[in-house]
Design a protein around this motif. Structure first.
Motif, PDB file in Angstrom:
ATOM      1  N   GLU A 188      77.552  -8.588  50.075  1.00 36.30           N
ATOM      2  CA  GLU A 188      76.785  -9.793  50.081  1.00 36.30           C
ATOM      3  C   GLU A 188      77.592 -11.103  50.667  1.00 36.30           C
ATOM      4  OE1 GLU A 188      73.617 -10.887  49.200  1.00 36.30           O
ATOM      5  OE2 GLU A 188      73.300  -8.883  49.184  1.00 36.30           O
ATOM      6  N   LEU A 223      78.014 -12.326  40.908  1.00 36.05           N
ATOM      7  CA  LEU A 223      77.347 -12.227  42.310  1.00 36.05           C
ATOM      8  C   LEU A 223      76.709 -13.512  42.620  1.00 36.05           C
ATOM      9  CD1 LEU A 223      74.985  -9.276  41.503  1.00 36.05           C
ATOM     10  CD2 LEU A 223      77.169  -9.166  42.736  1.00 36.05           C
ATOM     11  N   SER A 224      77.031 -13.988  43.969  1.00 35.07           N
ATOM     12  CA  SER A 224      76.755 -15.315  44.397  1.00 35.07           C
ATOM     13  C   SER A 224      75.131 -15.476  44.675  1.00 35.07           C
ATOM     14  CB  SER A 224      77.548 -15.794  45.533  1.00 35.07           C
ATOM     15  OG  SER A 224      77.598 -14.688  46.469  1.00 35.07           O
ATOM     16  N   ARG A 225      74.663 -14.298  45.217  1.00 38.51           N
ATOM     17  CA  ARG A 225      73.311 -14.207  45.542  1.00 38.51           C
ATOM     18  C   ARG A 225      72.586 -13.096  44.727  1.00 38.51           C
ATOM     19  NH1 ARG A 225      72.719 -17.033  50.860  1.00 38.51           N
ATOM     20  NH2 ARG A 225      74.431 -18.017  50.931  1.00 38.51           N
ATOM     21  N   PRO A 226      71.291 -13.402  44.910  1.00 38.35           N
ATOM     22  CA  PRO A 226      70.456 -11.926  44.199  1.00 38.35           C
ATOM     23  C   PRO A 226      70.732 -10.553  44.867  1.00 38.35           C
ATOM     24  CG  PRO A 226      69.098 -13.697  45.182  1.00 38.35           C
ATOM     25  CD  PRO A 226      70.344 -14.089  45.270  1.00 38.35           C
ATOM     26  N   GLY A 246      78.217  -6.959  45.762  1.00 39.94           N
ATOM     27  CA  GLY A 246      78.604  -8.270  45.782  1.00 39.94           C
ATOM     28  C   GLY A 246      79.784  -8.539  47.032  1.00 39.94           C
TER      29      GLY A 246
END
Lengths: 600, 453
Positions: free
Chosen positions: A25, B21-24, A22
């Motif tokens: 990301e 999670l902000s994105r996959p 995360g």
């Protein structure tokens, strides 16, 4: 068990790993977009300017390189070519040449290859030699007489060896006995078989002293024939008949011909230096009797190579005086405005069939099918494209002499036209006779030279398309091809036959059942009887009739399929005059060559 | 201090501890794919390789020309040559002039079938020699190629059928002196040769529509060869497509096999370690030392591959048997590294078996390296095949391969460069494309390269 552990493992991963991902990301996606965007942009422009600089450097490098190349080529044009070339050394009256291959040895009794013949033809002289126009001319013999039962040669007094000792009839007697001596194991001993007892001596039945050659005196040589040999004068001009001096030969302890100082010469030139596989120097023989041959002081064999491309470049650079030109080189030669010359090299190339029983090619109808499917002119004009080649139509090449004029004019070869219907008809007959529905793949043995590879690829497709035959090409180097030919490991072989002496018999006896060069083992009593007539008849007309019959029989029986007569396109330095390439005798001949700068 | 309630002692819910999670989430491979896509060079190479595969597999369907068919009317024609040809009668042998001849002149029209020359005897000639030139004869008296010579004055005609292509030729007839050498007397004629074909040929080659009538004097277009023809008139495009099949088969199949073998061998050695590893790697060293060419020849003989048969299979075997050690070493190194990683230790502690460790942890983690190796081995194999075919160890004629085509083309490089350029270009492009793709893959798969981009 594992499943359970896995679950636990998976649980842990949720806590630690997912977190990590995360964050990453976040860093990658958001951070890149917002906080780090300037830095990245800065990086980008930095990379871009570095790239620009690199491209600039590359450009500089390319420009400076091309300038350098240009300057170098200008310099080469300035100092190159004729001024620095070693091809012709006017000051020392010397020329530089190439040799096709390193001679295995230079023992005239045992040599069989073309480049040895070239060297021997300059360093030695036989009883009879060739003149500039390839006619017979007196050599060591002043005059001679050929009769039905034998021949007599009267030797000149002033012929000397390169150490000053006179050349005598004993030197020939010794040399000829040595060739037929089974201990010498000469491959060319058979060429002596027209001399009395030669075959018996060669097979070890008689001692070598029984050979029908005798030196009556130092100046007179007597030869007794086994059978009439009207072409004996032409035979004597062949390399194997060159003299060897007995006392010198014995002093070499079996190393005769192995090195420059293991030989004594009687030709216009003598070998003074021989660096094996690299170079040779031939110098004018000071004791040579004639002033009509040997005008150069020195001939330098600076390169031993058969690579025609390399030779062409050497010639362009003015390093050698002569080179042959293959068809791909001709447009370039025309652009250079060279004066191109041509010569038939004497060799005929053909399909030799394997006539051994059990081979498909033993079947006459099968051979006829191939014959009617092919046209040699198409091969030469369309596939090989060699301007100096002639489409072959006969076993006898175009330059062979008949009774009064060219043989082929007196005995025109059988007319042949491609006829696919006939070809297919004969193929059907062959199928019936052999009792097969489908022919097995035909093995076509070929050389590995560019010309034979083109010829075999051409025929492979031709017979596939026109007759539906599958041809397998077996390309081999010369030695291997010869071994396979001898053992009969082929159906068809692309072979060539060159002349040993200037008489139709050198081709005429090819298909004799006793000739070991007849590798396809063609065997026909009719052929043998014609050859016997041709060998022994004293009447020129009767002999030529026999050759005419042989020519017809070869066609009727399809003993072979003629492909082409080889020739060479070649170019010679214009300052060298009198140089000859030959059909019979040495392929290149500098014996009459001299330097003439006046025309320059 | 407030009072503690029972609710305070309830277990905290699990959910709040995980970050949202902000994105996959992206797997390793998805991530690599994203980065590969952003690498333009690699992407272009990828498309190029796909294009090559289409060229090889679908090309022959779209261009169904037999690659060994010889079009003897069009030898060594470069691409884009004019195709219009005049229909002329079938070839008939020519027995010499039928009309009175006054000078060097053409008999009939000059076509690619034949050029017929006739002349009158030159002064003081003892025979004549005929030359053909591509350039006008200048002061140098360079007449060009000697085509034929006649040693008497009876033959005063010559028919040239040698590899005529449409264009201008300069023919000269030079008198021969008594010694059969060219003298100074000469006559020259300029000849414009037209492309021609015969009725039979036109029909046989399908140059005319079914049912269409053609006659002598008509014009047809000779067969189209988009990339020209080679020295035997074979279609270059068809040969290139067929050659690609051999080159790409060897180029992809052989590395696939020997990289696979290297992976298996390397991972066993790396995983076992110790004495086994030592022994296996010394054997790999031994295999490295074996000469490839020699073994290729030995295999060819021991498989009983006779003359004129394809040497592709022994080539494949020799590659698989001899070229695996490089991959094996690489994979072994990787495996030894991974073996010491914490997660492998943990997995071991949890009782995972060797097979599970290898399949779940080790191989997937080496896969990136292996893939990169594979893409670098493919151009190497293509090059090896090209080289072996170039020296005549590979395909048997008439089957083409890019290497053997280059070998044939190099002989006529100066006159008809297209015979060399096309196969050489294809080899270069293919090798470059696989290399660039390999480069891109390495960048994409290497996690450490991530932040440097």
């Amino acid at each position: 068990m594992i499943k359970k552990y896995l679950d636990i493992f998976g649980g842990i991963s949720c806590l630690s790993y997912t977190k990590g991902w995360g964050i990453l990301e976040l860093n990658q996606e958001k951070g890149m977009a917002e906080t780090n965007s300037r830095a990245i942009e800065g990086d980008d422009s930095f990379t871009r300017s570095a790239e620009k600089q690199l491209a600039l450097y590359a450009l500089y490098a390319v420009i400076s390189l091309s300038v350098l190349v240009y300057i170098l080529s200008l310099a080469a044009a300035q100092f190159g070519s004729n001024s620095t070339g070693q091809a012709i050394d006017v000051e020392n009256n010397a020329v530089t040449i190439t040799l096709r291959a390193e001679p295995p040895q230079l023992d005239q009794g045992r040599s069989t290859d073309a480049s040895s013949f070239v060297v021997l033809a300059h360093a030695f002289e036989g009883l009879i030699a060739y003149d500039e126009e390839a006619r017979l001319t007196p050599g060591v013999a002043e005059r001679w007489e050929i009769r039905a039962d034998g021949a007599t040669f009267w030797l000149r007094e002033d012929a000397k060896w390169s150490d000053g000792v006179p050349v005598t009839a004993h030197d020939f007697e010794f040399a000829w006995r040595r060739v037929v001596d089974p201990a010498t194991a000469s491959q060319y001993a058979f060429i002596f078989y027209s001399i009395k007892n030669a075959e018996a001596v060669n097979t070890g039945e008689l001692p070598k002293e029984m050979l029908g050659v005798r030196a009556v005196s130092d100046r007179q040589l007597e030869v007794v024939f086994e059978q009439p040999t009207p072409y004996f004068d032409k035979l004597v001009a062949f390399i194997t008949f060159l003299p060897v001096r007995e006392d010198f030969y014995n002093s070499t302890n079996g190393r005769y011909g192995a090195d420059a100082d293991e030989m004594v010469y009687n030709g216009p030139y003598m070998i003074t230096d021989w660096v094996h596989s690299a170079s040779m120097v031939w110098k004018k023989n000071p004791y040579y009797w004639s002033d009509k041959r040997g005008f150069l002081d020195e001939i330098r064999v600076a390169y031993i190579t058969s690579d025609t491309n390399a030779k062409l470049n050497l010639f362009k650079d003015g390093q050698i005086v002569e080179t042959e030109l293959l068809s791909p080189m001709l447009p370039g030669a025309m652009a250079e405005r060279w004066q191109i010359d041509r010569i038939m090299d004497g060799t005929v190339f053909f399909f030799e069939f394997n006539h051994r029983p059990g081979r498909v090619t033993d079947n006459l109808n099968f051979r006829k099918a191939l014959m009617y499917a092919h046209e040699s002119s198409e091969l030469v004009y369309k596939a090989l494209k060699e301007a100096s080649y002639l489409p072959a139509v006969s076993l006898f090449p175009v330059w062979i002499q008949g009774v009064n004029g060219p043989f082929r004019e007196e005995y025109p070869p059988p007319e042949h036209h491609m006829d696919l219907e006939k070809a297919r008809h004969h193929l059907e007959l062959a199928k019936q006779e052999l009792g097969v529905d489908e022919f097995p793949p035909i093995v076509m043995l070929s050389g590995d030279t560019p010309v034979s590879l083109v010829a075999s690829a051409y025929y492979q497709e031709l017979f596939r398309k026109r007759l539906g035959l599958e041809i397998r090409i077996d390309a081999q180097i010369f030695k291997q091809r010869l071994a396979k030919m001898t053992s009969g490991d082929f159906d068809i072989v692309l072979a060539g036959w060159g002349p040993d002496y200037d008489d139709a018999l050198t081709f005429g006896d090819f298909f004799a059942s006793w000739n070991l060069n007849n590798r396809g083992r063609y065997n026909s009593p009719e052929m043998d009887s014609y050859i016997r007539t041709a060998q022994s008849s004293l009447d020129p007309k009767e002999r030529m009739d026999a050759f005419g019959n042989i020519q017809q029989l070869v066609y009727d029986d399809v003993a072979m399929l003629p492909m082409y007569e080889r020739g060479w396109s070649f170019v010679v330095d214009p300052r060298l005059k009198g140089f000859r390439r030959r059909s019979v005798g040495p392929e290149v001949d500098y014996n009459y060559a001299y330097i003439d700068v006046s025309s320059d | 201090m407030s009072k503690l309630t029972a609710a305070d002692f309830a277990p905290h819910s699990n959910e709040h501890h995980c970050h949202a999670l902000s994105r996959p989430s992206l797997s390793y491979w998805q991530d690599a794919w994203i980065r590969l896509k952003s690498n333009k060079r690699a992407l272009a190479s990828g498309y190029l390789i796909i294009g090559l595969l289409i060229f090889t597999l679908l090309g022959p369907l779209l261009w169904p020309v037999n690659s060994s068919e010889q079009d003897l009317d069009q030898l060594s024609t470069p691409p884009g040559s004019a195709r219009s040809a005049l229909i002329i009668p079938d070839y008939e042998p020519w027995a010499g002039p039928t009309t009175t001849v006054t000078e060097l002149e053409l008999a009939g029209s000059a076509t690619t079938q034949s050029v017929r020359l006739q002349w009158t005897s030159l002064p003081e000639a003892n025979g004549h020699r005929v030359y053909r030139n591509l350039y006008p004869v200048g002061e140098e008296k360079a007449y060009g190629i000697p085509m034929a010579e006649f040693f008497d004055n009876n033959t005063l005609y010559f028919e040239d059928r040698l590899d005529l292509s449409p264009g201008i030729y300069y023919y000269s007839v030079v008198a021969l002196a008594k010694n059969r050498r060219p003298a100074t007397e000469a006559a020259t004629i300029r000849v414009d040769v037209l492309r021609s074909t015969t009725v039979d040929e036109a029909i046989a080659q399908g140059l005319v529509e079914e049912g269409e009538e053609i006659a002598v004097g008509d014009t047809v277009n000779v067969a189209l060869h988009p990339l020209g023809t080679d020295y035997l008139g074979r279609d270059m495009l068809a040969r290139l497509m067929e050659g690609a099949r051999v080159s790409l088969f060897i180029g992809i199949f052989a590395p696939f096999l020997y990289v696979l073998m290297g992976v298996v061998y390397g991972s066993i050695a790396g995983f076992m370690g110790g004495k086994v590893d030592q022994l296996m790697m010394r054997f790999a060293d031994f295999v490295v030392a074996l000469p490839f060419l020699l073994f290729m020849i030995l295999f060819k003989i021991s498989f009983g591959i006779g003359p004129g048969e394809s040497g592709i299979f022994p080539m494949l075997v020799a590659m698989v048997v001899l070229l695996w050690p490089a991959t094996a070493r690489l994979v072994r190194g990787q495996i030894m590294q991974i073996r010491e990683q914490g997660y492998v230790e943990a997995s071991k502690l949890l009782g995972a078996k060797s097979s599970y460790l290898i399949l779940r942890h080790m191989l997937p983690n080496t896969l990136g390296v292996v893939l990169v190796t594979l893409t670098f081995e493919i151009p190497r194999a293509i090059f090896t095949e090209a080289f072996l075919s170039f020296i005549g160890m590979g395909v048997a004629p008439p089957t083409p391969s890019w290497g053997s085509m280059s070998n044939e083309g190099i002989k006529t490089m100066l006159n008809t460069p297209h015979e060399l350029i096309f196969p050489a270009l294809l080899i270069s492009i293919t090798v470059l494309a696989f290399n660039l793709l390999g480069d891109g893959l390495r960048d994409a798969l290497d996690a450490r390269m991530r932040n440097t981009e």
